[in-house]
Motif scaffolding. Structure first.
Motif, short mmCIF file in Angstrom:
data_model
loop_
_atom_site.label_atom_id
_atom_site.label_comp_id
_atom_site.label_asym_id
_atom_site.label_seq_id
_atom_site.Cartn_x
_atom_site.Cartn_y
_atom_site.Cartn_z
N LEU A 383 0.80 -1.34 0.10
CA LEU A 383 0.08 -0.05 -0.03
C LEU A 383 0.84 1.43 -0.03
CD1 LEU A 383 -2.81 1.30 0.34
CD2 LEU A 383 -2.73 0.93 2.62
N PHE A 384 2.02 1.21 1.01
CA PHE A 384 2.51 2.51 1.16
C PHE A 384 3.63 2.52 -0.22
CE2 PHE A 384 2.07 2.20 5.73
CZ PHE A 384 1.40 3.30 5.84
N ASP A 385 4.14 1.35 -0.71
CA ASP A 385 5.02 1.45 -2.01
C ASP A 385 4.36 2.05 -3.23
OD1 ASP A 385 7.56 0.74 -2.98
OD2 ASP A 385 6.74 -0.42 -4.12
N HIS A 386 3.01 1.66 -3.32
CA HIS A 386 2.20 2.23 -4.49
C HIS A 386 1.96 3.74 -4.20
CE1 HIS A 386 -0.84 2.53 -7.54
NE2 HIS A 386 -1.33 3.39 -6.76
N ARG A 387 1.60 4.27 -3.06
CA ARG A 387 1.22 5.62 -2.76
C ARG A 387 2.70 6.48 -2.82
NH1 ARG A 387 -3.69 6.60 -1.85
NH2 ARG A 387 -3.50 8.53 -0.94
N TYR A 388 3.67 5.74 -2.52
CA TYR A 388 4.92 6.69 -2.40
C TYR A 388 5.53 7.04 -3.99
CZ TYR A 388 10.01 7.31 -2.17
OH TYR A 388 11.28 7.52 -2.15
N TYR A 389 5.31 5.90 -4.77
CA TYR A 389 5.86 6.38 -6.32
C TYR A 389 4.60 6.93 -6.92
CZ TYR A 389 9.91 3.25 -5.86
OH TYR A 389 11.08 2.67 -5.44
N ALA A 390 3.45 6.86 -6.77
CA ALA A 390 2.37 7.65 -7.29
C ALA A 390 2.39 9.18 -6.59
CB ALA A 390 0.87 6.89 -7.08
N LYS A 391 3.11 9.44 -5.42
CA LYS A 391 2.83 10.42 -4.80
C LYS A 391 1.55 11.00 -4.43
CE LYS A 391 7.25 12.51 -6.89
NZ LYS A 391 7.59 11.28 -7.40
N LEU A 392 0.88 10.22 -3.78
CA LEU A 392 -0.51 10.29 -3.45
C LEU A 392 -0.59 10.87 -2.06
CD1 LEU A 392 -2.30 7.35 -4.86
CD2 LEU A 392 -2.49 9.41 -5.77
N PRO A 393 -1.27 11.84 -1.69
CA PRO A 393 -1.36 12.46 -0.13
C PRO A 393 -1.93 11.57 0.70
CG PRO A 393 -2.32 13.92 -1.95
CD PRO A 393 -2.29 12.64 -2.65
N THR A 394 -1.18 11.44 1.69
CA THR A 394 -1.29 10.33 2.98
C THR A 394 -0.91 10.97 4.19
OG1 THR A 394 -0.62 8.59 1.07
CG2 THR A 394 -0.71 7.88 3.53
N VAL A 395 -1.68 10.71 5.27
CA VAL A 395 -1.35 11.11 6.64
C VAL A 395 -1.37 9.80 7.49
CG1 VAL A 395 -2.34 12.46 8.65
CG2 VAL A 395 -2.73 13.19 6.41
N ILE A 396 -0.29 9.70 8.15
CA ILE A 396 -0.05 8.51 8.84
C ILE A 396 0.12 9.05 10.49
CG2 ILE A 396 1.28 6.30 9.37
CD1 ILE A 396 2.01 8.08 6.27
N THR A 397 -0.53 8.21 11.48
CA THR A 397 0.03 8.69 12.86
C THR A 397 0.37 7.17 13.55
OG1 THR A 397 -2.14 8.15 14.04
CG2 THR A 397 -1.99 10.20 13.01
N LEU A 418 9.37 13.82 0.10
CA LEU A 418 7.92 13.36 0.06
C LEU A 418 7.18 13.69 1.41
CD1 LEU A 418 5.61 12.30 -1.71
CD2 LEU A 418 6.12 9.78 -0.75
N CYS A 419 7.99 12.95 2.46
CA CYS A 419 7.18 12.87 3.82
C CYS A 419 7.84 13.77 4.61
CB CYS A 419 7.52 11.42 4.34
SG CYS A 419 6.76 11.03 5.72
N LYS A 420 6.83 14.76 5.43
CA LYS A 420 7.18 15.57 6.61
C LYS A 420 6.79 14.87 7.76
CE LYS A 420 8.46 18.46 3.41
NZ LYS A 420 9.79 18.63 3.02
N THR A 421 7.71 14.98 8.62
CA THR A 421 7.43 14.34 10.11
C THR A 421 7.17 15.05 11.09
OG1 THR A 421 8.66 12.29 9.32
CG2 THR A 421 8.12 12.69 11.55
N SER A 422 6.21 15.14 11.98
CA SER A 422 5.95 15.85 12.99
C SER A 422 5.83 15.08 14.45
CB SER A 422 4.66 16.58 12.98
OG SER A 422 4.62 17.60 12.30
N VAL A 423 6.74 15.21 15.24
CA VAL A 423 7.18 14.46 16.47
C VAL A 423 6.47 15.43 17.52
CG1 VAL A 423 8.66 13.45 18.10
CG2 VAL A 423 9.15 13.50 15.71
N ILE A 424 5.20 14.82 18.12
CA ILE A 424 4.68 15.49 19.43
C ILE A 424 4.96 14.80 20.82
CG2 ILE A 424 2.45 15.86 20.36
CD1 ILE A 424 1.06 15.61 17.93
N ALA A 425 5.78 15.85 21.40
CA ALA A 425 6.46 15.46 22.76
C ALA A 425 5.52 15.81 23.85
CB ALA A 425 7.93 16.04 22.94
N ALA A 426 4.51 15.93 23.72
CA ALA A 426 3.40 16.03 24.83
C ALA A 426 3.02 14.92 25.25
CB ALA A 426 2.30 17.25 24.35
N PRO A 427 2.56 14.99 26.80
CA PRO A 427 1.96 13.69 27.19
C PRO A 427 0.60 13.57 26.80
CG PRO A 427 2.45 15.11 28.87
CD PRO A 427 3.07 15.96 27.57
#
Length: 432
Positions: A383-397, A418-427
């Motif tokens: 699933l991820f490999d296909h969306r990676y090469y197709a550059k399809l918008p994806t949100v993952i948590t 392609l991928c921007k990462t946001s790390v949330i350090a809040a409890p």
């Protein structure tokens, strides 16, 4: 003496032991325990917490920790008939009773999305919280685990098989969706028959007619002296009129109150400035992505820190603009794919998989796959490999550390183009 910072270390500010973690007992000199050191309560609490976390991980409950009795809605969604509500209320009562006693078996029967898995996970979470070893597995995953043991150098098939047969509580989700080979039927019967004979507690969910289940297993499930059956007649609680163009794949109705306007940046809480900064950065990244979905957005952080809220806010914002994203937890997504193996499935596996992988916006919550089966890992990679090469918008948590994620998927996440990462350090948010 352990005074290092770790899961079983002492509290450095503890007024009782002064951070040492051990105490002398106030006993008479002739007492047999005189002079022996005992563990301080500050360290005991950390040891208990560490054990509980290990139990959750070994139970395969990482992705189901939010499925508790408190978060289960016995009313379902608006518009349910009275008899449907009664079936939910009865199932909740029976599930709570089983969690208290762990006597016999409980069988939860109903259609997709009616709440079976939530109640099964709630039982497992309740039992694990008491320190009782538990396995929570879909039946296809159970069989995959056994097959994988044949080629696993760290454990033998016999060890894995005995572990599953004798675990204190076994929770089997989606009985009837497995590929019913002769080998699979035999292994499943051997496990359930062993637990039946020795009266070991089992939780089972299914959406198929019992008559379609292998005869020997069916006869055990029909024994009312041991098995408590709960039929849930409610429809998919995640479904709504606005979701049906994507079938059962879009569950935003369940999260329709999670918007950017209702998201708390928690400035009124006494959090570290660095934690607040990560929360604010994730909020802005989610807002920016929602306005122009391009590439991927990966949000990483502990349970309850706000990741799901932000992911749902993105989905709700796009729905307001006329889009129809797919929003799904990873466990639910895999369950829907497995469900297509059933003879009664209205959709083929290929059609469903292609619908998911080609959707204009895919939002996947709870990518916690450290204990996923080889089948699940392979499907997610495809699933991820296909969306990676197709550059399809994806949100993952995810709550997982990068090194815990499948290396093939991790390489896609680490591609900053392609991928921007946001790390949330809040409890986790505090319940008020």
């Amino acid at each position: 003496m352990d005074n290092q910072d770790g899961p079983t270390s002492a509290d450095k500010d503890c007024p009782i032991c002064g951070g040492i973690g051990l105490l002398h007992q106030d006993l008479p000199i002739d007492h047999p325990d005189f002079g022996k050191l005992v563990v301080c309560s500050c360290r005991q609490s950390k040891i208990l917490l560490s054990k509980q976390r290990n139990l959750i991980r070994s139970s395969n409950l990482d992705a189901f920790q939010e499925m508790t009795f408190d978060t289960f809605s016995a009313k379902g969604h608006v518009g349910l008939a009275e008899y449907q509500i009664r079936s939910l209320e009865n199932a909740l009562i029976q599930a709570k009773s089983f969690a208290d006693t762990q006597k016999g078996w409980i069988l939860l029967v109903g259609n997709y999305g009616c709440g079976k898995t939530h109640l099964a996970a709630a039982i497992a979470n309740e039992v694990v919280a008491r320190g009782i070893p538990t396995f929570f597995l879909t039946v296809p995953d159970l069989l995959d685990w056994l097959r994988f043991a044949y080629s696993n150098p760290d454990t033998s098939f016999e060890e894995r098989f005995e572990e599953i047969r004798n675990v204190d509580l076994l929770v089997l989700d989606d009985l009837g969706t497995q590929n019913s080979t002769a080998w699979a039927q035999e292994k499943l019967f051997q496990i359930l028959n062993h637990r039946y004979i020795h009266n070991l507690p089992v939780v089972i969910t299914t959406n198929v007619d019992l008559e379609s289940i292998e005869g020997r297993v069916r006869s055990r499930l029909k024994d009312s002296a041991i098995v408590t059956r709960c039929d849930i007649t409610a429809p998919d609680y995640r479904d709504s009129m606005s979701d049906r163009s994507q079938g059962e794949l879009t569950t935003l109705h369940y999260h329709n109150e999670r918007t950017f306007g209702t998201f708390s940046l928690r400035k009124d809480e006494r959090l570290e400035a660095s934690a607040l900064k990560t929360l604010d950065a994730a909020f802005k990244a989610a807002q920016k992505f929602s306005e122009n979905p391009q590439g991927w957005l990966l949000m990483v952080g502990p349970h309850g820190c706000g990741k799901t809220h932000l992911a749902a806010a993105i989905g709700n914002y796009r729905v307001g603009l006329g889009d129809n994203p797919i929003f799904k937890t990873v466990p639910d997504l895999l369950d829907h794919l497995r469900g297509t193996f059933s003879p009664s499935s209205p959709i083929s596996y290929d059609k469903l998989f292609n619908q998911i992988r080609d959707t204009n916006l895919l939002i996947l919550v709870n990518l916690d796959i450290q204990s996923a089966t080889p089948w699940a890992k392979e499907k997610l990679y495809q699933l991820f490999d296909h969306r990676y090469y197709a550059k399809l918008p994806t949100v993952i948590t995810t709550t997982a550390m990068m090194e815990e994620i499948d290396p093939r998927i991790r390489s896609r996440f680490l591609d900053g183009r392609l991928c921007k990462t946001s790390v949330i350090a809040a409890p986790a948010y505090r319940v008020k």
